[in-house]
Design a protein around this motif. Structure first.
Motif, short mmCIF file in Angstrom:
data_model
loop_
_atom_site.label_atom_id
_atom_site.label_comp_id
_atom_site.label_asym_id
_atom_site.label_seq_id
_atom_site.Cartn_x
_atom_site.Cartn_y
_atom_site.Cartn_z
N UNK A 19 0.83 -1.21 0.00
CA UNK A 19 0.00 0.00 0.00
C UNK A 19 0.87 1.26 0.00
N UNK A 20 1.99 1.22 0.72
CA UNK A 20 2.89 2.38 0.75
C UNK A 20 3.49 2.61 -0.64
N UNK A 21 3.91 1.52 -1.28
CA UNK A 21 4.50 1.64 -2.63
C UNK A 21 3.49 2.26 -3.60
N UNK A 22 2.25 1.78 -3.55
CA UNK A 22 1.22 2.30 -4.47
C UNK A 22 0.92 3.77 -4.16
N UNK A 23 0.88 4.10 -2.89
CA UNK A 23 0.54 5.48 -2.48
C UNK A 23 1.66 6.44 -2.87
N UNK A 24 2.92 6.01 -2.69
CA UNK A 24 4.06 6.87 -3.08
C UNK A 24 4.07 7.06 -4.60
N UNK A 25 3.75 5.99 -5.32
CA UNK A 25 3.70 6.10 -6.79
C UNK A 25 2.60 7.08 -7.19
N UNK A 26 1.46 7.03 -6.49
CA UNK A 26 0.36 7.96 -6.79
C UNK A 26 0.79 9.41 -6.53
N UNK A 39 8.01 -13.05 -5.37
CA UNK A 39 8.37 -12.40 -6.64
C UNK A 39 7.14 -12.02 -7.46
N UNK A 40 6.17 -12.96 -7.59
CA UNK A 40 5.04 -12.64 -8.48
C UNK A 40 4.17 -11.54 -7.89
N UNK A 41 4.01 -11.52 -6.56
CA UNK A 41 3.23 -10.45 -5.92
C UNK A 41 3.94 -9.11 -6.12
N UNK A 42 5.26 -9.10 -5.99
CA UNK A 42 6.03 -7.85 -6.18
C UNK A 42 5.88 -7.36 -7.63
N UNK A 43 5.91 -8.33 -8.57
CA UNK A 43 5.73 -7.96 -9.99
C UNK A 43 4.37 -7.31 -10.21
N UNK A 44 3.34 -7.85 -9.54
CA UNK A 44 1.99 -7.29 -9.69
C UNK A 44 1.93 -5.84 -9.19
N UNK A 45 2.64 -5.57 -8.09
CA UNK A 45 2.66 -4.19 -7.57
C UNK A 45 3.33 -3.28 -8.60
N UNK A 46 4.44 -3.77 -9.17
CA UNK A 46 5.15 -2.98 -10.18
C UNK A 46 4.24 -2.71 -11.39
N UNK A 47 3.54 -3.77 -11.84
CA UNK A 47 2.69 -3.61 -13.03
C UNK A 47 1.52 -2.67 -12.76
N UNK A 48 1.00 -2.72 -11.52
CA UNK A 48 -0.10 -1.81 -11.17
C UNK A 48 0.36 -0.35 -11.25
N UNK A 49 1.57 -0.10 -10.77
CA UNK A 49 2.12 1.27 -10.84
C UNK A 49 2.36 1.67 -12.30
N UNK A 50 2.94 0.74 -13.05
CA UNK A 50 3.26 1.07 -14.45
C UNK A 50 1.99 1.29 -15.27
N UNK A 51 0.94 0.51 -14.97
CA UNK A 51 -0.28 0.66 -15.76
C UNK A 51 -0.99 1.98 -15.46
#
Ligand code: NAP
Length: 246
Positions: A19-26, A39-51
């Motif tokens: 949640x912190x990563x997503x909020x900072x990206x926002x 790894x796959x959960x971390x990738x999903x967080x990255x893809x959510x930010x990139x999308x």
């Protein structure tokens, strides 16, 4: 705002760190998502930010290991640039009553929850001080403030974080670097999901706002402490607990 700044969030594959990563990206940060196993959960967080048009990278490392922390900072430096915002969030529990607590349970919690804050802050501080800007936020817990039966290891680590962060606040404050602590109460994540129903109800009765916390409740505070607007908040411990420990 923290637009364009490079943020590293440890343990950002799940729960509060995610949640912190997503909020900072926002807020416009370029975010490094650290994880240990997921790894796959971390990738999903990255893809959510990139999308959403943001910039992010994943960076696997066991932050309880000094050598891996050094490699982690090298990787983030190469991928995004020097870390300007560090959120020390990775943590584990290995609960047991004191009379039964093993050396391994003690060591793993101290290494993961306390040593990691020292290793990461040490790796970040030189460039932050040189740049005359830095934000260090560390995730303690209400257990670090008040103690908790069955958590001598966790309470010791979470209380130790206060000492590290307040010392950094004194060492680096004059160089534009602030260091603060968040002490979450009961937040709905994998860490708390396995608590028995009776324990959960007992905790709820102690929370004046009448609900458990969400990862986003903590992320909002972390993002504020990381922002330019929070430049005069230093060495503080902010409980995000619905009033549980006031
Ligand atoms: P969680 O859902 O269990 O997630 C823990 C995160 O830490 C995961 O991303 C995990 O990575 C990572 N991690 C664990 N050990 C690591 C290591 N050695 N190196 C790198 N990453 C590591 O936990 P949470 O509830 O979000 O808690 C986050 C922080 O808040 C912790 O410090 C916790 O003590 C603190 N806190 C939580 C609560 C609560 O009620 N939930 C209350 C007070 C304080 P993998 O996914 O790769 O395993």
């Amino acid at each position: 705002m923290s637009s364009g700044r490079v943020a590293l969030v440890t343990g950002a594959s799940r729960g509060i760190g995610r949640a912190v990563a997503l909020r900072l990206a926002a807020a416009g940060c370029r975010v490094a998502i650290n994880y240990q196993n997921s790894l796959s959960a971390a990738r999903e967080v990255m893809e959510e930010i990139q999308s959403s048009g943001g910039t992010a990278m994943i960076a696997g490392a066991d932050v309880s290991d000094a050598g891996q922390v050094k490699e982690l900072f090298d990787a983030v430096n190469k991928g995004l640039g020097p870390v300007e915002i560090l959120v020390n969030n990775a943590g584990i529990t290995r609960d047991n009553l004191l009379m039964r607590m093993s050396d391994a349970e003690w060591d793993s919690v101290i290494r993961t929850n306390l040593n990691s804050v020292f290793f990461c802050a040490r790796a970040a501080i030189r460039t932050m001080m040189k740049a005359r800007f830095g934000r260090i936020v560390a995730m303690s817990s209400v257990t670090g403030l008040a103690g908790n039966a069955g958590q001598t290891n966790y309470a010791a680590a979470k209380a130790g974080i206060l000492g590290i962060i307040k010392s950094i606040a004194r060492e680096a404050g004059s160089r534009g670097v602030t260091a603060n602590v968040i002490a979450p109460g009961y937040i709905e994540t994998d860490m708390t999901a396995s608590l028995p129903g009776g324990v959960r109800e007992g905790i709820l009765a102690q929370i004046p706002v009448g609900r458990y916390g969400l990862p986003e409740d903590v992320a909002n505070v972390a993002a504020f402490l990381a922002s330019d607007e929070a430049s005069y908040i230093n060495g503080q411990v902010i409980a995000v607990d619905g009033g549980m420990t006031m």
